[in-house]
Design a protein around this motif. Sequence first.
Motif, PDB file in Angstrom:
ATOM      1  N   ALA A  91      -7.864  -6.316   1.970  1.00  0.00           N
ATOM      2  CA  ALA A  91      -9.026  -5.752   1.099  1.00  0.00           C
ATOM      3  C   ALA A  91      -8.777  -4.594   0.418  1.00  0.00           C
ATOM      4  CB  ALA A  91     -10.255  -5.731   2.070  1.00  0.00           C
ATOM      5  N   VAL A  92      -8.255  -3.561   0.945  1.00  0.00           N
ATOM      6  CA  VAL A  92      -7.732  -2.456   0.179  1.00  0.00           C
ATOM      7  C   VAL A  92      -6.951  -2.805  -1.008  1.00  0.00           C
ATOM      8  CG1 VAL A  92      -6.544  -0.277   0.474  1.00  0.00           C
ATOM      9  CG2 VAL A  92      -7.836  -0.935   2.487  1.00  0.00           C
ATOM     10  N   GLU A  93      -5.958  -3.529  -0.788  1.00  0.00           N
ATOM     11  CA  GLU A  93      -5.033  -3.935  -1.878  1.00  0.00           C
ATOM     12  C   GLU A  93      -5.879  -4.694  -2.614  1.00  0.00           C
ATOM     13  OE1 GLU A  93      -1.563  -3.829  -3.785  1.00  0.00           O
ATOM     14  OE2 GLU A  93      -1.600  -3.211  -1.696  1.00  0.00           O
ATOM     15  N   LYS A  94      -6.738  -5.423  -2.518  1.00  0.00           N
ATOM     16  CA  LYS A  94      -7.732  -6.221  -3.779  1.00  0.00           C
ATOM     17  C   LYS A  94      -8.514  -5.113  -4.532  1.00  0.00           C
ATOM     18  CE  LYS A  94      -7.677 -10.749  -1.586  1.00  0.00           C
ATOM     19  NZ  LYS A  94      -8.573 -11.566  -1.048  1.00  0.00           N
ATOM     20  N   ASN A  95      -9.093  -4.169  -3.624  1.00  0.00           N
ATOM     21  CA  ASN A  95      -9.814  -2.988  -4.281  1.00  0.00           C
ATOM     22  C   ASN A  95      -9.155  -2.157  -5.121  1.00  0.00           C
ATOM     23  OD1 ASN A  95     -12.644  -3.203  -3.396  1.00  0.00           O
ATOM     24  ND2 ASN A  95     -11.839  -3.114  -1.259  1.00  0.00           N
ATOM     25  N   ILE A  96      -7.888  -1.975  -4.611  1.00  0.00           N
ATOM     26  CA  ILE A  96      -6.927  -1.094  -5.649  1.00  0.00           C
ATOM     27  C   ILE A  96      -6.601  -1.862  -6.862  1.00  0.00           C
ATOM     28  CG2 ILE A  96      -4.746   0.059  -5.642  1.00  0.00           C
ATOM     29  CD1 ILE A  96      -5.105   0.696  -2.961  1.00  0.00           C
ATOM     30  N   ASN A  97      -6.136  -3.124  -6.588  1.00  0.00           N
ATOM     31  CA  ASN A  97      -5.929  -3.970  -8.045  1.00  0.00           C
ATOM     32  C   ASN A  97      -7.030  -4.212  -8.798  1.00  0.00           C
ATOM     33  OD1 ASN A  97      -3.160  -4.039  -6.993  1.00  0.00           O
ATOM     34  ND2 ASN A  97      -3.527  -5.930  -5.985  1.00  0.00           N
ATOM     35  N   ARG A  98      -8.171  -4.305  -8.202  1.00  0.00           N
ATOM     36  CA  ARG A  98      -9.190  -4.677  -9.307  1.00  0.00           C
ATOM     37  C   ARG A  98      -9.916  -3.264 -10.002  1.00  0.00           C
ATOM     38  NH1 ARG A  98     -12.554  -8.206  -4.786  1.00  0.00           N
ATOM     39  NH2 ARG A  98     -11.473 -10.126  -5.033  1.00  0.00           N
TER      40      ARG A  98
END
Length: 155
Positions: free
Chosen positions: A135-142
């Motif tokens: 979820a952290v990775e997705k938030n950073i990418n978004r």
Amino acid sequence: MIEHYKEINLYLQRLTGDKILAKDLTQETYTKFLEVSKTMHNIKKSYLYQIAKNLVIDKVRKDNLIIQTSYNEYEHSIEIEKYTEEILLEELRKKELKESIKNLPPQQKKAFIMFYYKGLTRKEIASILNISTNAVEKNINRAISKIKEDITKDD
């Protein structure tokens, strides 16, 4: 190494802003250097600087000194001509980036700032935000995608 005496003394004067203290610390630097040189050979000049710097740090800690650094206006200012379009554009980009980050959704903003500005790992961020590393990775990418979109739409 005695040929570097004046150089070390000037270095210490710049660090401390005090000629008398610098002279004392220079003497102490060479005393420590001589003690070490008895057991070590081929010591470089940089070691003198390291000893000198460490002595200043020790002195500051021991005596709770506040070291004054000299301020020379000419060293720390730029001429108007040097304040070019490139610098202005860079400032504009920084402002756009800050604005874009400010407008991110809260979770994305937190993850992005913790990762890029505070240097935390994805795992540390996941622990703080109580979410998975995925979820952290997705938030950073978004967040990155949104920032890119915001910045490029203005061009």
